[in-house]
Design an enzyme around this catalytic site. Structure first.
Site, PDB file in Angstrom:
ATOM      1  N   ASP A 211      39.482  55.085  40.588  1.00  0.00           N
ATOM      2  CA  ASP A 211      40.612  55.556  39.407  1.00  0.00           C
ATOM      3  C   ASP A 211      41.493  54.556  39.250  1.00  0.00           C
ATOM      4  O   ASP A 211      41.618  54.880  38.183  1.00  0.00           O
ATOM      5  CB  ASP A 211      41.148  56.065  40.851  1.00  0.00           C
ATOM      6  CG  ASP A 211      40.063  57.547  41.610  1.00  0.00           C
ATOM      7  OD1 ASP A 211      39.761  57.679  40.548  1.00  0.00           O
ATOM      8  OD2 ASP A 211      40.578  57.393  42.442  1.00  0.00           O
ATOM      9  N   GLY A 241      34.023  52.387  42.866  1.00  0.00           N
ATOM     10  CA  GLY A 241      35.033  51.979  43.262  1.00  0.00           C
ATOM     11  C   GLY A 241      34.317  53.005  44.785  1.00  0.00           C
ATOM     12  O   GLY A 241      34.345  53.119  45.162  1.00  0.00           O
TER      13      GLY A 241
HETATM   14  P1  ADP Z   1      38.920  50.616  43.733  1.00  0.00           P
HETATM   15  O1  ADP Z   1      38.623  52.237  44.114  1.00  0.00           O
HETATM   16  O2  ADP Z   1      37.774  50.170  43.930  1.00  0.00           O
HETATM   17  O3  ADP Z   1      39.407  50.451  43.820  1.00  0.00           O
HETATM   18  P2  ADP Z   1      39.644  50.308  41.031  1.00  0.00           P
HETATM   19  O4  ADP Z   1      38.675  50.547  40.257  1.00  0.00           O
HETATM   20  O5  ADP Z   1      40.696  51.328  41.596  1.00  0.00           O
HETATM   21  O6  ADP Z   1      38.732  50.761  42.317  1.00  0.00           O
HETATM   22  O7  ADP Z   1      40.533  49.328  40.722  1.00  0.00           O
HETATM   23  C1  ADP Z   1      40.760  47.774  41.677  1.00  0.00           C
HETATM   24  C2  ADP Z   1      41.409  47.383  40.726  1.00  0.00           C
HETATM   25  O8  ADP Z   1      40.975  46.619  40.563  1.00  0.00           O
HETATM   26  C3  ADP Z   1      42.210  47.875  39.758  1.00  0.00           C
HETATM   27  O9  ADP Z   1      43.886  47.549  40.042  1.00  0.00           O
HETATM   28  C4  ADP Z   1      41.870  47.248  38.266  1.00  0.00           C
HETATM   29  O10 ADP Z   1      43.271  46.772  36.890  1.00  0.00           O
HETATM   30  C5  ADP Z   1      41.836  46.173  38.598  1.00  0.00           C
HETATM   31  N1  ADP Z   1      40.679  45.198  38.002  1.00  0.00           N
HETATM   32  C6  ADP Z   1      39.954  45.355  36.982  1.00  0.00           C
HETATM   33  N2  ADP Z   1      39.021  44.907  36.670  1.00  0.00           N
HETATM   34  C7  ADP Z   1      39.444  43.976  37.046  1.00  0.00           C
HETATM   35  C8  ADP Z   1      38.194  42.289  37.528  1.00  0.00           C
HETATM   36  N3  ADP Z   1      37.244  41.489  36.564  1.00  0.00           N
HETATM   37  N4  ADP Z   1      38.844  41.328  37.819  1.00  0.00           N
HETATM   38  C9  ADP Z   1      40.010  41.691  39.109  1.00  0.00           C
HETATM   39  N5  ADP Z   1      40.527  42.615  39.645  1.00  0.00           N
HETATM   40  C10 ADP Z   1      39.776  43.909  38.658  1.00  0.00           C
HETATM   41 MG    MG Z   2      42.165  52.195  43.575  1.00  0.00          MG
END
Ligand code: ADP
Ligand code: MG
Length: 614
Positions: A211, A241
């Site tokens: 999300d 995610g």
């Molecule tokens: P999950 O459900 O696995 O936590 P998310 O979509 O919530 O996945 O992403 C987790 C975080 O990673 C978010 O805050 C997002 O902004 C951040 N993010 C996105 N791309 C990257 C990246 N390439 N490296 C590190 N963080 C990232």
């Molecule tokens: Mg998240």
């Protein structure tokens, strides 16, 4: 021009015809195309007594294409339909069904017939009306919708890119959608990129992560000076995610059974292929510092936010991280003192103004949620294909066939539907999506594979107590007085010790956590749930286990409360704690929020009844 046909009922036959199979000496079939399904009946060698796989729900079809044989002597044309039925163990498996249009003497006539079927099927998948009077030809289909995909290689268990490459791209290619793909390189990368995006180049922005990445995209769009225009851009989510709440809600809206992991991704990808959108309510959240951000999911305090943030270290487990986190969180259960005020949904919204006394609730509202409103059907999104990437070449081989098979070319050079739709391998790449502001190198070509960081460093630790980037644009919060000023009449205030407070917009808190079963993307409500102190650990565990089916309101927990609201204010009176907005930690302190009905647009696919799966 005559008006289009009246909307067909589910069992109206739209097309009917006889087809051979591939290879040519295989069985022959009668095909009947209906609005919701393709009926396949074997005619020869003999009709099956109990046909298996005879009814293909269109909900399981990603797309189709027409083909021709490489053998010049074969005057037949071929129609391939890409389906994703569920196997015995419940998981979806790709299966291509290829039929031979061979009723006419010439290839041109057979090709026209195959194209007629492919066009009609595509119209159904995309919710386009079939003409009442005209021939069904590929010219009916508008140009392919162009999607901008953002992939977070670190999302969830770090499988986002692998799943994208192996499952999502093939499927949306089969659907004839056109796309460009960007690997996010850091937190807030997607947010920055959408701020400089040329909106008219795109028909939708889709995130492949949890999300959190969609949160970035929506907030990036709302950061733009032209945010009103930008918010018309449909956004979609493909769950890769560990927290995939919105995808869980999309999956349910599409009529699919609850799913996790790859199954959820395939369901959501199918829905994306079919187009269809809904308005998406967004919650404008103002934090103590005055920072404002927009949430499509939930604001949480107490048990839910503690589990979310503390389970970050288990992200390698995927969504199981929340289960483990819940068990660990129960062992160290905290209560938090605070004041929670809200504007109930049924109160006429009064403009905030000076108000002397703070209104208090006479008695705490612990309402059971009302029945779910009927699903409204939304018009489907128009779309077609001008595929920019090669379709994966799936070999058409029949293991039992002794004779060499004619090789079919996929719209290959011949006068097939390649130019207009159907997924040709050589169509041009979509234009550069970005305005000059973000550097060109920010685009990672999709052939490149995941960035090196994936294998080396693992996921960066969560940033604690970092305020989210401020949204300076977006609609005004007309229901909220400044944070710290008294609330207007009509608000209800609860004060006491809480185990958790959750303000959620859609139905799902996780892919398998149906926090508010009756919530809709566009019901204009923020659903408030809370549990006061005094709840036993066993009851709290029962509540979270029951949430999987959305039956936690039946647990009969006297400490649990629910209210539907349009705005709320949360004032923590315990000095330390964790607050999250859409799973991301925000500064700790008082906050307030109001719902903005239908501010966003969500790609959902068509709504489905829970019975749509066989
Ligand atoms: P999950 O459900 O696995 O936590 P998310 O979509 O919530 O996945 O992403 C987790 C975080 O990673 C978010 O805050 C997002 O902004 C951040 N993010 C996105 N791309 C990257 C990246 N390439 N490296 C590190 N963080 C990232
Ligand atoms: Mg998240």
């Amino acid at each position: 021009m005559a008006p289009p046909l009246p909307p067909p009922t589910d069992s109206t036959p739209l097309l009917h015809g006889e087809f051979g199979s591939y290879p040519a000496h295989g069985p022959r079939f009668a095909l009947t195309l209906m609005p919701q399904a393709l009926h396949i009946q074997r005619l020869r060698p003999k009709p099956e007594a109990r046909p298996r796989g005879g009814l293909v729900p269109l909900a399981e079809v990603s797309g189709c294409c027409t083909l021709r044989s490489c053998s010049p002597s074969d005057s037949a044309a071929y129609l391939s339909i890409y389906t994703y039925p569920r196997g015995r163990r419940g998981g979806r498996r790709r299966a291509t069904r290829t039929f031979r249009a061979d009723g006419a003497a010439t290839y041109e006539e057979n090709r026209a017939e195959a194209q007629r079927w492919a066009t009609a099927l595509t119209c159904l998948l995309r919710g386009l009306p079939l003409p009442g009077d005209r021939e069904i030809t590929p010219e009916l289909l508008p140009r392919a919708p162009r999607l901008l995909l953002f992939v977070n290689p670190f999302g969830g268990r770090g499988l986002a890119w692998q799943w994208c490459k192996n499952h999502v791209l093939p499927m949306i290619s089969e659907a004839g959608l056109s796309f460009n793909l960007i690997h996010t390189e850091r937190q807030n990368h997607a947010r920055e990129l959408v701020q400089g995006l040329s909106l008219r180049e795109w028909d939708g922005i889709v995130t492949l992560s949890g999300d959190g990445l969609l949160y970035e995209v929506l907030n990036g769009l709302l950061d733009r000076p032209d945010w009103e225009e930008a918010m018309k851009m449909p956004v979609g989510i493909l769950p890769c995610g560990s927290g995939n709440a919105l995808a869980g809600a999309v999956n349910q809206h599409g009529g699919f059974e609850q799913a996790l992991g790859l199954d959820l991704l395939l369901n959501c990808s199918l829905l994306l292929c079919h187009s269809g959108r809904r308005p998406l309510d967004l919650l404008s959240v103002t934090l103590a510092s005055g920072t404002r951000c927009f949430s499509f999911l939930a604001v949480a305090w107490g048990f839910v936010s503690d589990v979310d943030i503390q389970s970050e270290r288990f992200r390698a487990l995927g969504s199981a991280r929340f289960t483990l986190g819940t068990v660990l969180g129960l062992a160290t259960l905290h209560t938090y003192h605070g004041r929670f005020s809200y504007l109930p949904a049924d109160v006429e919204s009064a403009s905030p103004g000076p108000n002397p006394g703070l209104p208090r609730a006479k008695s705490e509202l612990t309402l059971a949620p009302g029945p779910a409103p009927p699903l409204a059907h939304s018009p489907l999104h128009r779309s077609v294909s001008d595929l920019p990437l090669p379709l994966p070449q799936y070999p058409l081989v029949s293991p039992g066939s002794p004779e060499p098979l004619p090789i079919l070319s996929l719209n290959g050079g011949g006068p097939e539907v390649a130019g207009e739709w159907g997924g040709a391998g050589d169509a041009p790449l979509s234009p550069d999506p970005l305005l000059p502001s973000p550097p060109r190198e920010a685009l990672s070509p999709m052939a490149k594979g995941p960035p090196e960081m994936l294998t080396s460093s693992g996921f960066p630790p969560p940033t604690l107590d970092v305020p989210v980037a401020n949204s300076t644009c977006g609609p005004p919060d007309h229901l909220l007085p400044p944070l710290g000023s008294p609330l207007p009449p009509g608000w209800v205030t609860l004060e006491g010790d809480f185990v958790l407070i959750l303000a959620i917009s859609p139905s799902h808190l996780g892919a398998d956590m149906v926090a508010v079963p009756h919530a809709r993307f566009d019901d204009g409500l923020v659903h408030l749930c809370w549990v006061r102190s005094g709840v036993s650990r066993a009851t709290l565990l029962r509540i979270f286990l029951a949430m999987e089916r959305g039956s936690h309101f039946d647990v009969g927990c006297p400490q649990m409360g629910y209210a539907a609201a349009r705005a709320f204010r949360l004032e923590p009176l315990t000095p330390r704690g964790v607050l999250t907005v859409d799973g991301e930690q925000v500064e700790y302190g008082p906050l307030q929020a109001q719902i903005h009905p239908g501010l966003g647009t969500l790609l959902t696919g068509p709504p489905g009844e829970p019975t749509r799966e066989p």
